[in-house]
Write a protein that holds these residues in place. Structure first.
Motif: not given
Length: 288
Positions: A178, A181, A277, A280
């Motif tokens: 994560m 990214r 979240d 994302e």
């Protein structure tokens, strides 16, 4: 150190004793008071079905897991909150995770943390706590798999516990993925600020927390000199975790304990998870 020595070092060398509730000469076995055996202090009140994992047994579970890891991890930290009502144990996982971020000075220390509760009706939890060394910001990821064996409703064996802990170890790599990214997702400053306002539902920029995160983005970011935090989503994440780790104030005499407890299993942990979240879905999709 022996289990007894470990528990003595944190002032928690006790067994949990269960005493039925009594009132005006009547005994109510369906209500059980849990007390410390050393000073008779009340830990919590529960139903009769709840089983107790004694502190020494709890430490043994973690020792067994470490022993089965071929010396890749060890029992590094044991502590408690609220006079023994909450226990936690931790093992540093950095040596078994892919930490390529060392090259750019943005190192993460990850810790496998297990908590157990003698003051609340909660099952033991397993999570990974990530500490960004440049800024000491904290963030946790709980294991995703459901393991009904890890609870207080029946006796457990190490075979029950091991799969739970192994699942938590895998979260360390998921966090690294994560982070990679987000480092590689570019974002302009204004869009980052807009994202914070949207997350806090603060369109008119009226909330102190929104303004605080904006100020961090405007030049107050710890570690903002690192290329891994410049003009990308990871810098935005770092601004939010800096806020939850350092800017939410508490009374000075309890700040450290309250903050840490909240980071591993409280409102700070929940806010960080919601923000990740949110990003994302918002930031990893090309804007139109």
């Amino acid at each position: 150190m022996s289990n007894e020595d470990i528990l003595k070092s944190i002032g928690c060398n006790f067994d949990v004793t269960r005493v039925p509730h009594t009132y005006k000469g009547q005994t109510f076995n369906e209500v059980q008071h849990w007390h410390r055996s050393d000073n008779d202090g009340l830990l919590g009140t529960f139903g009769s079905r709840r089983k107790c994992i004694q502190p020494e047994v709890f430490v043994d579970y973690f020792r067994n897991f470490c022993d089965a890891s071929n010396k890749e991890i060890s029992l590094d930290l044991v502590g408690s909150f609220d006079a023994g009502k909450t226990f936690y144990m931790a093992s540093k996982l950095t040596q078994i995770q892919n930490n390529n971020f060392d090259k750019v000075g943005d190192k993460t220390d990850s810790w496998l943390v297990v908590t157990d509760y003698y003051g609340e009706s909660r099952a033991p939890k397993v999570m990974v706590l990530f500490n960004e060394l440049v800024c000491t910001n904290g963030m946790t990821r709980q294991i995703k798999e459901k393991h009904t064996a890890f609870n207080h409703l029946r006796e457990m064996t190490f075979d029950d516990v091991a799969p739970v802990l192994e699942s938590a170890v895998r979260e360390s790599q998921a966090y690294a993925d994560m982070k990679d990214r987000f480092i590689n997702t570019e974002i302009k400053l204004q869009r980052a600020k807009d994202a914070v306002q949207k997350f806090f539902d603060d369109e008119k920029l009226e909330q102190l927390r929104t303004k605080t995160v904006h100020n961090i983005l405007d030049g107050g970011l710890i570690g903002g000199n690192l290329t891994s935090r410049q003009g990308n989503v990871w810098g935005l994440v770092s601004a939010m975790t800096q806020y939850t780790s350092h800017n939410r104030t508490q009374a000075e005499d309890v700040k450290d304990e309250k903050t840490f407890k909240s980071q591993i299993d409280g409102s700070r942990a929940y806010m960080n998870k919601r923000f990740i979240d949110f990003l994302e879905s918002e930031m990893l999709v090309p804007s139109v």
